[in-house]
Design a protein around this motif. Structure first.
Motif, short mmCIF file in Angstrom:
data_model
loop_
_atom_site.label_atom_id
_atom_site.label_comp_id
_atom_site.label_asym_id
_atom_site.label_seq_id
_atom_site.Cartn_x
_atom_site.Cartn_y
_atom_site.Cartn_z
N GLN A 170 0.90 -1.14 -0.09
CA GLN A 170 0.21 -0.15 0.06
C GLN A 170 0.85 1.20 0.05
OE1 GLN A 170 -2.55 -0.35 3.50
NE2 GLN A 170 -4.44 -1.15 2.03
N ALA A 171 0.21 2.30 -0.51
CA ALA A 171 1.05 3.55 -0.60
C ALA A 171 1.54 4.02 0.98
CB ALA A 171 0.04 4.65 -1.06
N GLY A 172 2.57 4.52 1.06
CA GLY A 172 3.28 4.72 2.41
C GLY A 172 3.79 3.56 3.01
N GLY A 173 3.93 2.24 2.47
CA GLY A 173 4.46 1.37 2.78
C GLY A 173 6.02 1.20 2.15
N SER A 174 6.89 0.05 2.83
CA SER A 174 8.08 -0.25 2.56
C SER A 174 8.41 -1.33 1.76
CB SER A 174 9.01 -0.10 3.65
OG SER A 174 8.80 1.30 4.29
N LEU A 175 9.51 -1.48 1.18
CA LEU A 175 9.88 -2.70 0.69
C LEU A 175 11.49 -2.54 0.45
CD1 LEU A 175 7.56 -3.44 -2.49
CD2 LEU A 175 7.79 -4.91 -0.53
N ARG A 176 11.83 -3.90 0.43
CA ARG A 176 13.56 -3.80 0.55
C ARG A 176 13.61 -5.02 -0.71
NH1 ARG A 176 18.74 -5.63 4.34
NH2 ARG A 176 17.91 -7.83 3.76
N LEU A 177 14.24 -4.41 -1.79
CA LEU A 177 14.62 -5.31 -2.93
C LEU A 177 16.22 -5.76 -2.59
CD1 LEU A 177 13.43 -3.39 -5.80
CD2 LEU A 177 12.25 -4.98 -4.44
N SER A 178 16.29 -6.88 -3.06
CA SER A 178 17.86 -7.39 -3.00
C SER A 178 18.21 -8.05 -4.37
CB SER A 178 17.76 -8.63 -2.06
OG SER A 178 17.72 -8.20 -0.72
N CYS A 179 19.53 -7.86 -4.41
CA CYS A 179 20.00 -8.26 -5.98
C CYS A 179 21.34 -9.08 -5.47
CB CYS A 179 20.59 -7.06 -6.96
SG CYS A 179 21.17 -7.50 -8.41
N VAL A 180 21.27 -10.15 -5.88
CA VAL A 180 22.63 -11.08 -5.72
C VAL A 180 23.39 -11.22 -7.03
CG1 VAL A 180 23.43 -13.43 -4.89
CG2 VAL A 180 21.39 -12.39 -3.90
N ALA A 181 24.61 -11.17 -6.80
CA ALA A 181 25.34 -11.48 -8.01
C ALA A 181 26.36 -12.80 -7.86
CB ALA A 181 26.32 -10.37 -8.14
N SER A 182 26.20 -13.26 -8.91
CA SER A 182 27.25 -14.48 -9.26
C SER A 182 28.78 -14.00 -9.40
CB SER A 182 26.79 -15.60 -10.29
OG SER A 182 27.01 -14.74 -11.49
N GLY A 183 29.46 -14.71 -9.10
CA GLY A 183 31.03 -14.35 -9.57
C GLY A 183 31.86 -13.78 -8.58
N ARG A 184 33.25 -13.77 -8.46
CA ARG A 184 33.99 -13.35 -7.61
C ARG A 184 34.50 -11.91 -7.54
NH1 ARG A 184 38.10 -18.45 -7.80
NH2 ARG A 184 37.61 -18.13 -9.94
N THR A 185 34.23 -11.11 -8.70
CA THR A 185 34.58 -10.09 -8.73
C THR A 185 33.61 -8.87 -8.74
OG1 THR A 185 33.87 -10.05 -11.13
CG2 THR A 185 36.02 -10.57 -10.46
N PHE A 186 32.33 -9.29 -7.86
CA PHE A 186 31.33 -8.34 -7.57
C PHE A 186 31.90 -6.93 -7.02
CE2 PHE A 186 27.20 -7.05 -6.46
CZ PHE A 186 27.21 -6.38 -5.06
N SER A 187 32.89 -7.18 -6.20
CA SER A 187 33.23 -5.79 -5.34
C SER A 187 34.03 -4.80 -6.49
CB SER A 187 34.29 -6.16 -4.18
OG SER A 187 35.37 -6.85 -4.79
N SER A 188 34.33 -5.17 -7.67
CA SER A 188 34.78 -4.30 -8.73
C SER A 188 33.56 -3.73 -9.41
CB SER A 188 35.94 -5.49 -9.51
OG SER A 188 35.18 -6.08 -10.33
N TYR A 189 32.40 -3.88 -9.05
CA TYR A 189 31.37 -3.42 -10.04
C TYR A 189 30.73 -2.38 -9.20
CZ TYR A 189 31.96 -7.03 -13.62
OH TYR A 189 32.21 -7.97 -14.62
N ALA A 190 30.49 -1.21 -9.88
CA ALA A 190 29.40 -0.23 -9.70
C ALA A 190 27.80 -0.97 -9.64
CB ALA A 190 29.41 1.11 -10.10
N MET A 191 27.24 -0.74 -8.89
CA MET A 191 25.80 -1.30 -9.09
C MET A 191 24.67 -0.16 -9.26
SD MET A 191 26.41 -4.47 -9.15
CE MET A 191 24.69 -5.25 -8.98
N GLY A 192 23.86 -0.57 -10.02
CA GLY A 192 22.61 0.47 -10.10
C GLY A 192 21.16 -0.16 -10.17
N TRP A 193 20.17 0.66 -9.66
CA TRP A 193 18.91 0.25 -9.86
C TRP A 193 18.20 1.12 -11.00
CZ3 TRP A 193 16.95 -4.09 -7.74
CH2 TRP A 193 17.66 -4.84 -6.58
N PHE A 194 17.55 0.28 -11.79
CA PHE A 194 16.56 1.00 -12.60
C PHE A 194 15.02 0.54 -12.54
CE2 PHE A 194 19.76 3.57 -15.24
CZ PHE A 194 20.79 2.76 -14.78
#
Length: 127
Positions: A13-37
């Motif tokens: 409902q309007a006014g509520g909250s959600l938390r999205l998660s995005c899990v990445a495969s691979g061992r180089t995750f820390s070298s990537y900038a991440m975006g949400w669109f």
């Protein structure tokens, strides 16, 4: 190669909250900038938020500033989008994306700068 899997979408409902998660495969995750669109029906994909590879810099669209918060846990290969005070106009499919080599501030806002994309998760906000 990086594979991204989003989760956490749903109906709220309007006014509520959600938390999205995005899990990445691979061992180089820390070298990537991440975006949400996000992309609403009949509209172009638009930038929502982004975070640098270290987590030291975050960026937000004006429409979500102060309501949405992006964070990352490199040990868990995960980026999060905490969405508060949701509005019906936030309804869209939300995608996470990964990019390397974002050297300029404006790069973070451009979808074509991102190399890898998740499949998306639907967020629906009812009035």
């Amino acid at each position: 190669q990086v594979q991204l899997v989003e989760s956490g979408g749903g109906l709220v409902q309007a006014g509520g909250s959600l938390r999205l998660s995005c899990v990445a495969s691979g061992r180089t995750f820390s070298s990537y900038a991440m975006g949400w669109f996000r992309q609403a029906p009949g509209k172009e994909r638009e930038f929502v938020a982004a975070i640098s590879w270290s987590g030291g810099n975050t960026y937000y669209a004006d429409s979500v500033k102060g309501r949405f918060f992006v964070s990352r846990d490199n040990a868990k290969n995960t980026v999060y989008l905490q969405m508060n005070s949701l509005k019906p106009e936030d309804t869209a499919v939300y995608y996470c994306a990964a990019a390397q080599g974002l050297y300029y501030y404006n790069d973070y806002f451009k979808p074509y700068k991102y190399d890898y994309w998740g499949q998306g998760t639907q967020v629906t906000v009812s009035s």
